[in-house]
Design a protein around this motif. Structure first.
Motif, mmCIF file in Angstrom:
data_model
loop_
_atom_site.group_PDB
_atom_site.id
_atom_site.type_symbol
_atom_site.label_atom_id
_atom_site.label_comp_id
_atom_site.label_asym_id
_atom_site.label_seq_id
_atom_site.Cartn_x
_atom_site.Cartn_y
_atom_site.Cartn_z
ATOM 1 N N PRO A 172 33.249 45.635 40.660
ATOM 2 C CA PRO A 172 34.682 45.335 40.490
ATOM 3 C C PRO A 172 35.524 46.568 40.805
ATOM 4 C CG PRO A 172 33.419 44.678 38.537
ATOM 5 C CD PRO A 172 32.492 45.490 39.398
ATOM 6 N N ASN A 173 36.805 46.371 41.074
ATOM 7 C CA ASN A 173 37.682 47.521 41.294
ATOM 8 C C ASN A 173 37.926 48.267 39.983
ATOM 9 O OD1 ASN A 173 38.093 47.535 44.078
ATOM 10 N ND2 ASN A 173 39.539 45.814 43.923
ATOM 11 N N TYR B 226 37.863 43.731 34.184
ATOM 12 C CA TYR B 226 38.613 43.219 33.026
ATOM 13 C C TYR B 226 37.673 43.098 31.821
ATOM 14 C CZ TYR B 226 42.247 40.465 30.706
ATOM 15 O OH TYR B 226 43.201 40.020 29.836
ATOM 16 N N ASN B 227 36.768 44.035 31.733
ATOM 17 C CA ASN B 227 35.792 44.091 30.642
ATOM 18 C C ASN B 227 36.508 44.586 29.372
ATOM 19 O OD1 ASN B 227 33.992 45.409 28.836
ATOM 20 N ND2 ASN B 227 32.426 45.520 30.425
ATOM 21 N N PRO B 228 36.399 43.822 28.260
ATOM 22 C CA PRO B 228 37.143 44.191 27.041
ATOM 23 C C PRO B 228 36.849 45.600 26.515
ATOM 24 C CG PRO B 228 35.667 42.309 26.638
ATOM 25 C CD PRO B 228 35.651 42.571 28.108
ATOM 26 N N THR B 229 35.705 46.195 26.886
ATOM 27 C CA THR B 229 35.448 47.570 26.437
ATOM 28 C C THR B 229 36.213 48.590 27.284
ATOM 29 O OG1 THR B 229 33.456 47.829 27.814
ATOM 30 C CG2 THR B 229 33.119 46.997 25.577
ATOM 31 N N ARG B 230 36.951 48.111 28.298
ATOM 32 C CA ARG B 230 37.695 49.020 29.184
ATOM 33 C C ARG B 230 39.186 48.698 29.273
ATOM 34 N NH1 ARG B 230 34.697 51.162 33.444
ATOM 35 N NH2 ARG B 230 36.621 52.176 34.117
ATOM 36 N N LYS C 150 37.626 35.901 36.586
ATOM 37 C CA LYS C 150 36.311 35.406 36.989
ATOM 38 C C LYS C 150 35.246 36.459 36.667
ATOM 39 C CE LYS C 150 36.773 37.059 41.682
ATOM 40 N NZ LYS C 150 36.733 36.928 43.079
ATOM 41 N N THR C 151 34.000 36.167 37.019
ATOM 42 C CA THR C 151 32.925 37.121 36.725
ATOM 43 C C THR C 151 32.320 37.622 38.029
ATOM 44 O OG1 THR C 151 32.448 35.911 34.717
ATOM 45 C CG2 THR C 151 30.748 37.408 35.454
ATOM 46 N N VAL D 57 36.402 40.136 35.760
ATOM 47 C CA VAL D 57 37.424 40.758 36.615
ATOM 48 C C VAL D 57 38.667 39.871 36.638
ATOM 49 C CG1 VAL D 57 35.789 41.926 38.158
ATOM 50 C CG2 VAL D 57 36.608 39.657 38.743
ATOM 51 N N CYS D 58 39.784 40.404 37.101
ATOM 52 C CA CYS D 58 41.007 39.613 37.234
ATOM 53 C C CYS D 58 41.901 40.253 38.289
ATOM 54 C CB CYS D 58 41.744 39.543 35.900
ATOM 55 S SG CYS D 58 42.450 41.115 35.416
ATOM 56 N N ASP D 59 42.921 39.518 38.701
ATOM 57 C CA ASP D 59 43.952 40.108 39.561
ATOM 58 C C ASP D 59 45.097 40.539 38.646
ATOM 59 O OD1 ASP D 59 42.328 39.350 41.618
ATOM 60 O OD2 ASP D 59 43.496 37.569 42.150
ATOM 61 N N LEU D 60 45.766 41.620 39.019
ATOM 62 C CA LEU D 60 46.877 42.105 38.195
ATOM 63 C C LEU D 60 48.162 42.142 39.008
ATOM 64 C CD1 LEU D 60 45.255 45.250 36.440
ATOM 65 C CD2 LEU D 60 45.689 43.010 35.422
ATOM 66 N N GLU D 61 49.247 41.734 38.376
ATOM 67 C CA GLU D 61 50.574 41.887 38.990
ATOM 68 C C GLU D 61 51.446 42.651 38.010
ATOM 69 O OE1 GLU D 61 50.361 37.802 41.589
ATOM 70 O OE2 GLU D 61 52.250 38.278 40.539
#
Ligand code: S3P
Length: 426
Positions: A229-230, A257-261, A281-282, A288-292
């Motif tokens: 992931p990015n 988008y891992n909750p520990t990060r 998604k995984t 992971v996720c997209d962010l705006e």
């Protein structure tokens, strides 16, 4: 010296780099797994290349083509004795996690690092590994590199972690992979869990129960296809930049988008940032996720010690955000920041005070009274990549021209950062 002028706003799609922690692990686990591991979106940064070089020196074939990497793993006992000391540069993750792997080999090896790494504490890893039977020597009884590791037969332990550190946890679990029986590590606050997620993918017999992680030794790993992931840590500089510069709007894809990060996202949202999370998604067992991100008005908050592990690498950029937020931000229990690539409490405080931010430090607690604006200044990276990137973002908001020393260190985690920033700066 690198010159930074005030920016109007940040705008556009940000092309990020793969996550550093996950890239390290993919190469390490791929090297001690059987068969081929193919990695996509590998972080081609100095730190991760230190991991690649270390395993190459131990006889592993690793082919790199841009951000694609193929590792030809030779199994748990397939590493060979390197010809000389293995130099791991600035990379704490490489040195600490490698110690766990090397402790259980049938050969001896010496690990060395650069000046910064040679002054970072290692007994946090060396002591529990010694309890497992590891034979490790170094300056000041193993506190500092160079470290000489004599391969030994390891026994399993149950270890209660005195600090929250994923590097320590991972090193013991890797040692556990070479011990007969079950090794357990118990944490007080969960640190990043990439090792647990990825070792399971590679077929390790690993169980997570609450804050306790157990691994059964001598279980063979199988090579995997990993898409990294990015990096959310790399993303956080742009997120704060876009938040602070009025009229900004940026997008980022497939961000870890891992909750520990994700402590940085929680904190910035609590402070009033406009961060939208889309398309969850995984990817290779990681969320992971997209962010705006749109610009926003920030206000101060309190960050408690339990929140620190999930945002440890992002505190420098959160300090920048807090310097421009309305009211007071208090960051409590940030002691671990003192033993990073540099003392980041000191490096950030010194630089931000030069920009006329209102900061005070008592012990390991940081209090920041937000100002309306920062002033351009001469800044110093102290050779630390995250200090450099944080201060460049701070300087983008300040009227006038700032200068910062030694920005080459940015390549340690994020080569290309300056070009990407230029592309989205208006
Ligand atoms: C890392 C863990 C963290 C972090 C470092 C990478 C990892 O260190 O600061 O940048 O990949 O496990 P600690 O585990 O020492 O807190």
């Amino acid at each position: 010296m690198y010159e930074i002028r005030q920016a109007r706003k940040l705008e556009g799609e940000v092309d990020l780099i793969g996550d550093k922690s996950i890239s390290h692990r993919a190469v390490m686990f791929g090297s001690i797994a059987e068969g081929e591991t193919r990695i996509k979106n590998f972080a081609n940064s100095q730190d991760c290349l230190s991991t690649v070089d270390a395993f190459k020196q131990m006889g592993i074939d690793i082919n790199i083509d841009g951000d694609r990497v193929i590792v030809l793993g030779k199994g748990l006992l397939g590493l060979k004795k390197p010809n000389g000391p293995v130099y791991v540069g600035n990379s704490g993750t490489t040195m600490r996690m490698l110690l766990g792997i090397l402790a259980g080999q049938s050969f001896d090896c010496t690990l060395t690092g650069d000046r910064s790494l040679s002054s970072r504490p290692m007994s946090r890893v060396v002591n529990p590994l010694r309890q497992m039977g590891a034979q490790i020597d170094g300056r000041e009884r193993g506190e500092f590199a160079p470290l000489a590791i004599k391969g030994a037969k390891l026994r399993p332990i149950v270890y209660d972690m005195p600090i929250s550190s994923a590097q320590v946890k991972s090193s013991i679990l890797l040692g556990g992979l070479y011990a007969d029986g079950i090794t357990t590590v118990r944490e007080k606050v969960r640190s990043r869990d990439h090792t647990e997620r990825m070792l399971k993918l590679f077929g390790a017999d690993l169980k997570v129960e609450g804050l306790s992680v157990s691994i059964k030794g001598r279980t063979n790993l199988k090579g995997q296809d990993i898409e990294v992931p990015n990096d959310i840590s790399g993303a956080s500089f742009f997120i704060v930049g876009a938040t602070l510069l009025k009229g900004s709007g940026i997008k980022m894809k497939s961000v870890l988008y891992n909750p520990t990060r994700t402590g940085v996202l929680e904190v910035l949202r609590k402070m009033g940032a406009n961060i939208e999370i889309k398309n969850e998604k995984t990817l290779s067992a990681e969320p992971v996720c997209d962010l705006e991100v749109l610009s926003g008005e920030l206000h101060g908050i309190e960050i408690t010690p339990e929140m620190i592990p999930s945002l440890i690498d992002e505190i420098p950029i959160i300090m920048v955000a807090a310097s421009l937020a309305k009211g007071k931000t208090v960051i409590r229990g940030a002691k671990e920041l003192r033993v990073k690539e540099t003392d980041r409490i000191k490096s950030l405080t010194t630089n931000l005070i030069r920009m006329k931010a209102q900061i005070s430090v008592e012990g390991d607690d940081i209090t920041i009274n937000g100002s309306k604006e920062l002033q351009a200044a001469d800044l110093q990276s102290y050779g630390d990549h995250r200090t450099a990137m944080s201060m460049i973002i701070a300087a983008l908001t300040a009227k006038g021209v700032s200068n910062i020393s030694d920005v080459a260190c940015i390549d340690i985690s994020f080569p290309g950062f300056l070009d990407i920033l230029k592309n989205i700066t208006r």
